[in-house]
Design an enzyme around this catalytic site. Structure first.
Site, PDB file in Angstrom:
ATOM      1  N   ARG A  57       0.808  -1.224   0.000  1.00 30.73           N
ATOM      2  CA  ARG A  57       0.000   0.000   0.000  1.00 30.73           C
ATOM      3  C   ARG A  57       0.842   1.275   0.000  1.00 30.73           C
ATOM      4  O   ARG A  57       0.381   2.340   0.366  1.00 30.73           O
ATOM      5  CB  ARG A  57      -1.001   0.004   1.160  1.00 30.73           C
ATOM      6  CG  ARG A  57      -2.013  -1.138   1.088  1.00 30.73           C
ATOM      7  CD  ARG A  57      -3.146  -0.957   2.083  1.00 30.73           C
ATOM      8  NE  ARG A  57      -4.133  -2.010   1.921  1.00 30.73           N
ATOM      9  CZ  ARG A  57      -4.122  -3.152   2.589  1.00 30.73           C
ATOM     10  NH1 ARG A  57      -3.164  -3.377   3.477  1.00 30.73           N
ATOM     11  NH2 ARG A  57      -5.048  -4.053   2.379  1.00 30.73           N
ATOM     12  N   LYS A  83       3.341  11.085 -12.082  1.00 31.89           N
ATOM     13  CA  LYS A  83       2.515  10.220 -12.920  1.00 31.89           C
ATOM     14  C   LYS A  83       3.240   8.897 -13.117  1.00 31.89           C
ATOM     15  O   LYS A  83       4.360   8.858 -13.616  1.00 31.89           O
ATOM     16  CB  LYS A  83       2.233  10.859 -14.273  1.00 31.89           C
ATOM     17  CG  LYS A  83       1.138  11.906 -14.246  1.00 31.89           C
ATOM     18  CD  LYS A  83       0.783  12.332 -15.654  1.00 31.89           C
ATOM     19  CE  LYS A  83      -0.405  13.276 -15.665  1.00 31.89           C
ATOM     20  NZ  LYS A  83      -0.765  13.707 -17.046  1.00 31.89           N
ATOM     21  N   GLU A  97      10.334  16.879 -25.566  1.00 27.14           N
ATOM     22  CA  GLU A  97       9.712  17.289 -24.312  1.00 27.14           C
ATOM     23  C   GLU A  97      10.335  18.578 -23.758  1.00 27.14           C
ATOM     24  O   GLU A  97       9.757  19.226 -22.904  1.00 27.14           O
ATOM     25  CB  GLU A  97       9.812  16.168 -23.275  1.00 27.14           C
ATOM     26  CG  GLU A  97       9.057  14.897 -23.630  1.00 27.14           C
ATOM     27  CD  GLU A  97       7.553  14.978 -23.370  1.00 27.14           C
ATOM     28  OE1 GLU A  97       7.052  16.083 -23.056  1.00 27.14           O
ATOM     29  OE2 GLU A  97       6.884  13.943 -23.488  1.00 27.14           O
ATOM     30  N   LYS A 135       7.825  22.592 -15.232  1.00 27.99           N
ATOM     31  CA  LYS A 135       6.935  21.493 -14.854  1.00 27.99           C
ATOM     32  C   LYS A 135       6.615  21.529 -13.368  1.00 27.99           C
ATOM     33  O   LYS A 135       5.476  21.270 -12.969  1.00 27.99           O
ATOM     34  CB  LYS A 135       7.532  20.144 -15.232  1.00 27.99           C
ATOM     35  CG  LYS A 135       6.553  19.003 -14.933  1.00 27.99           C
ATOM     36  CD  LYS A 135       6.824  17.748 -15.679  1.00 27.99           C
ATOM     37  CE  LYS A 135       5.685  16.751 -15.464  1.00 27.99           C
ATOM     38  NZ  LYS A 135       5.911  15.456 -16.140  1.00 27.99           N
ATOM     39  N   GLU A 187      -4.264  17.055 -12.185  1.00 31.63           N
ATOM     40  CA  GLU A 187      -4.898  17.433 -13.439  1.00 31.63           C
ATOM     41  C   GLU A 187      -6.396  17.690 -13.261  1.00 31.63           C
ATOM     42  O   GLU A 187      -7.214  17.256 -14.075  1.00 31.63           O
ATOM     43  CB  GLU A 187      -4.653  16.332 -14.480  1.00 31.63           C
ATOM     44  CG  GLU A 187      -4.490  16.852 -15.897  1.00 31.63           C
ATOM     45  CD  GLU A 187      -3.951  15.801 -16.844  1.00 31.63           C
ATOM     46  OE1 GLU A 187      -4.745  15.228 -17.605  1.00 31.63           O
ATOM     47  OE2 GLU A 187      -2.724  15.553 -16.800  1.00 31.63           O
ATOM     48  N   ARG A 242      -2.522  21.400 -15.615  1.00 34.62           N
ATOM     49  CA  ARG A 242      -1.547  20.341 -15.857  1.00 34.62           C
ATOM     50  C   ARG A 242      -1.788  19.658 -17.192  1.00 34.62           C
ATOM     51  O   ARG A 242      -0.859  19.108 -17.796  1.00 34.62           O
ATOM     52  CB  ARG A 242      -1.563  19.313 -14.716  1.00 34.62           C
ATOM     53  CG  ARG A 242      -0.512  18.238 -14.911  1.00 34.62           C
ATOM     54  CD  ARG A 242      -0.213  17.424 -13.685  1.00 34.62           C
ATOM     55  NE  ARG A 242       0.839  16.460 -13.971  1.00 34.62           N
ATOM     56  CZ  ARG A 242       1.451  15.705 -13.072  1.00 34.62           C
ATOM     57  NH1 ARG A 242       1.120  15.804 -11.790  1.00 34.62           N
ATOM     58  NH2 ARG A 242       2.398  14.861 -13.418  1.00 34.62           N
ATOM     59  N   ASN A 274       0.240  17.863 -21.764  1.00 35.48           N
ATOM     60  CA  ASN A 274      -0.060  16.803 -22.727  1.00 35.48           C
ATOM     61  C   ASN A 274      -0.041  17.293 -24.171  1.00 35.48           C
ATOM     62  O   ASN A 274      -0.491  16.571 -25.071  1.00 35.48           O
ATOM     63  CB  ASN A 274      -1.437  16.197 -22.417  1.00 35.48           C
ATOM     64  CG  ASN A 274      -1.454  15.433 -21.108  1.00 35.48           C
ATOM     65  OD1 ASN A 274      -0.526  14.694 -20.804  1.00 35.48           O
ATOM     66  ND2 ASN A 274      -2.495  15.626 -20.319  1.00 35.48           N
ATOM     67  N   HIS A 319       0.397  14.910 -27.087  1.00 35.07           N
ATOM     68  CA  HIS A 319       0.290  13.531 -26.621  1.00 35.07           C
ATOM     69  C   HIS A 319      -0.956  12.816 -27.148  1.00 35.07           C
ATOM     70  O   HIS A 319      -0.923  11.604 -27.338  1.00 35.07           O
ATOM     71  CB  HIS A 319       0.313  13.494 -25.095  1.00 35.07           C
ATOM     72  CG  HIS A 319       1.678  13.736 -24.510  1.00 35.07           C
ATOM     73  ND1 HIS A 319       2.361  14.918 -24.713  1.00 35.07           N
ATOM     74  CD2 HIS A 319       2.481  12.953 -23.749  1.00 35.07           C
ATOM     75  CE1 HIS A 319       3.533  14.855 -24.076  1.00 35.07           C
ATOM     76  NE2 HIS A 319       3.626  13.668 -23.504  1.00 35.07           N
ATOM     77  N   HIS A 326       0.133   9.618 -28.848  1.00 35.56           N
ATOM     78  CA  HIS A 326      -0.185   8.282 -28.346  1.00 35.56           C
ATOM     79  C   HIS A 326      -0.891   7.448 -29.415  1.00 35.56           C
ATOM     80  O   HIS A 326      -0.696   6.227 -29.495  1.00 35.56           O
ATOM     81  CB  HIS A 326      -1.056   8.376 -27.094  1.00 35.56           C
ATOM     82  CG  HIS A 326      -0.298   8.782 -25.875  1.00 35.56           C
ATOM     83  ND1 HIS A 326      -0.925   9.075 -24.679  1.00 35.56           N
ATOM     84  CD2 HIS A 326       1.022   8.938 -25.640  1.00 35.56           C
ATOM     85  CE1 HIS A 326      -0.006   9.401 -23.786  1.00 35.56           C
ATOM     86  NE2 HIS A 326       1.178   9.319 -24.351  1.00 35.56           N
ATOM     87  N   HIS A 385       8.635   7.344 -27.798  1.00 35.74           N
ATOM     88  CA  HIS A 385       7.606   8.216 -27.231  1.00 35.74           C
ATOM     89  C   HIS A 385       7.853   9.683 -27.587  1.00 35.74           C
ATOM     90  O   HIS A 385       6.939  10.388 -28.032  1.00 35.74           O
ATOM     91  CB  HIS A 385       7.560   8.048 -25.710  1.00 35.74           C
ATOM     92  CG  HIS A 385       6.631   9.019 -25.042  1.00 35.74           C
ATOM     93  ND1 HIS A 385       5.270   9.019 -25.254  1.00 35.74           N
ATOM     94  CD2 HIS A 385       6.874  10.045 -24.177  1.00 35.74           C
ATOM     95  CE1 HIS A 385       4.702   9.979 -24.548  1.00 35.74           C
ATOM     96  NE2 HIS A 385       5.658  10.616 -23.894  1.00 35.74           N
TER      97      HIS A 385
END
Length: 368
Positions: free
Chosen positions: A121, A143, A185, A227, A237, A242, A246, A249, A253, A267
């Site tokens: 956990r 993330k 990036e 960032k 987000e 935030r 993206n 992206h 993606h 990527h």
């Protein structure tokens, strides 16, 4: 040395950017070592290039390094390798108070962060990113995720590291293609809301990509400061700010999905092509001057990054690519938000994009 704070209350942490930091990592990381031991997760490529440096530094600080070495590549962000990593951490008797070190690029950082978030956990983890993409983007902000057959990063959590330690000298061992992919990036931050930084990128990209230490350090520090400010303002987000990170992206993606999430399209390369597409689509909608869209495309082309479907090695038609987008984790009530632009440094979130029009744009852009 630059220390950039990520201000998140009880979850706050520092980003350390220092040339040669890996060689003194023992002094920096020793306080995080329970009973004089740190478990370090990496991949086979990074293990060969960087693990000896980290091991020597830890030994000098009387810290024992316990390595877990995984296969390289995007395919490692999978259920199978997540299970493998969790089992290995349990064999090593990792406790909640332990810190697991992620040494590598975005794949290792994402996988280790997700494993840390669910092991017993939640235990702690430290990011030591060794690629430009990970240094300026994925190591910061918490993330974490793995990929599935349905799409990229669909299973994961928000889970902040305890520390991010960035040594630009680790980039010396990277293939040129990996560095270019990471550069996507970097330039993204200029396109989002900092046109002066985009100007800097146009003037200094070639020096950065050639390995100039000053250009690297400036690019990394400016990127992580940008960032960190966005993450501190919108950690999960929820406010929409935030989501600006993206940019490129949603298109990217889909391109990665079409090429099978493999080395055909890295990527960062997908993000580069995605940003060029986002600016050209914005120009198609009359939101962005065509001259800005052309400038973005020209810059990405000049540094050797994909800037359209052909250079991204994508063969699918617009409808198929939009089909990949429907699996995007940002889908809400059947609507897919898009990052569009009113110009360089003027990115915004649009929630009224018509996907059929996106498909038609992609087909027209391929034919152009």
């Amino acid at each position: 040395m630059a220390i950039v704070p990520v201000a998140l209350g009880a979850r706050s942490y520092d980003i350390i950017v220092e040339q040669g930091a890996l060689d003194r990592a023992g002094d920096i990381l020793a306080p995080y070592a329970r009973k004089g031991r740190l478990v370090v997760v990496t991949d086979a490529h990074v293990a060969a290039a960087q693990l000896p440096r980290l091991d020597a530094s830890l030994r000098a600080a009387n810290v024992t390094l316990e390595p877990i070495i995984l296969p390289p590549g995007e395919q490692t962000k999978s259920w199978r390798h997540l299970e493998q990593l969790l089992d290995a951490l349990l064999v090593l008797e990792i406790e909640r108070g332990d810190h697991v070190v992620a040494l590598g690029g975005g794949v290792i950082g994402d996988l280790v962060g997700f494993a840390a978030s669910i092991l017993k956990r939640g235990c702690h983890f430290i990011q030591v990113p060794t690629t430009l993409l990970a240094q300026v983007d994925s190591s910061v902000g918490g993330k974490t995720a793995i990929n599935t057959a349905a799409g990229k990063n669909l299973i994961g959590s928000f889970y902040q590291p305890a520390l991010v330690l960035i040594d630009p000298s680790t980039l010396d061992s990277l293939p040129a293609r990996e560095t270019r992919a990471g550069y996507a990036e970097v330039v993204k931050y200029g396109l989002i809301d900092d046109p002066d930084f985009f100007d800097w990128c146009e003037a200094n990209a070639q020096a950065l990509l050639a390995g100039d230490p000053d250009a690297r350090t400036i690019a990394i520090e400016r990127s992580v400061r940008a960032k960190a400010a966005i993450v501190a303002d919108d950690e999960r987000e929820t406010s929409g700010r935030r989501a600006l990170l993206n940019l490129g992206h949603t298109f990217g993606h889909a391109l990665e999905a079409d090429t099978g999430f493999c080395d055909t399209l890295l990527h960062g390369e997908g993000v580069a092509a995605g940003m060029a597409l986002a600016f050209r689509y914005s120009a198609r909608l009359g939101l962005c001057p065509q001259s800005d869209a052309d400038r973005v495309t020209a810059h990405l082309k000049a540094v050797g990054l994909p800037h359209n479907l052909a250079t991204a090695h994508v063969t699918a038609d617009g409808a198929a690519l939009v089909g990949h987008m429907l699996h995007d984790k940002k889908m809400a009530a059947g609507t897919l938000p898009f990052l569009l632009a009113r110009g360089i440094g003027q990115t915004f979130l649009s929630k009224d994009v018509v996907l059929d029009d996106v498909a038609a744009f992609l087909d027209a852009d391929r034919a152009a």
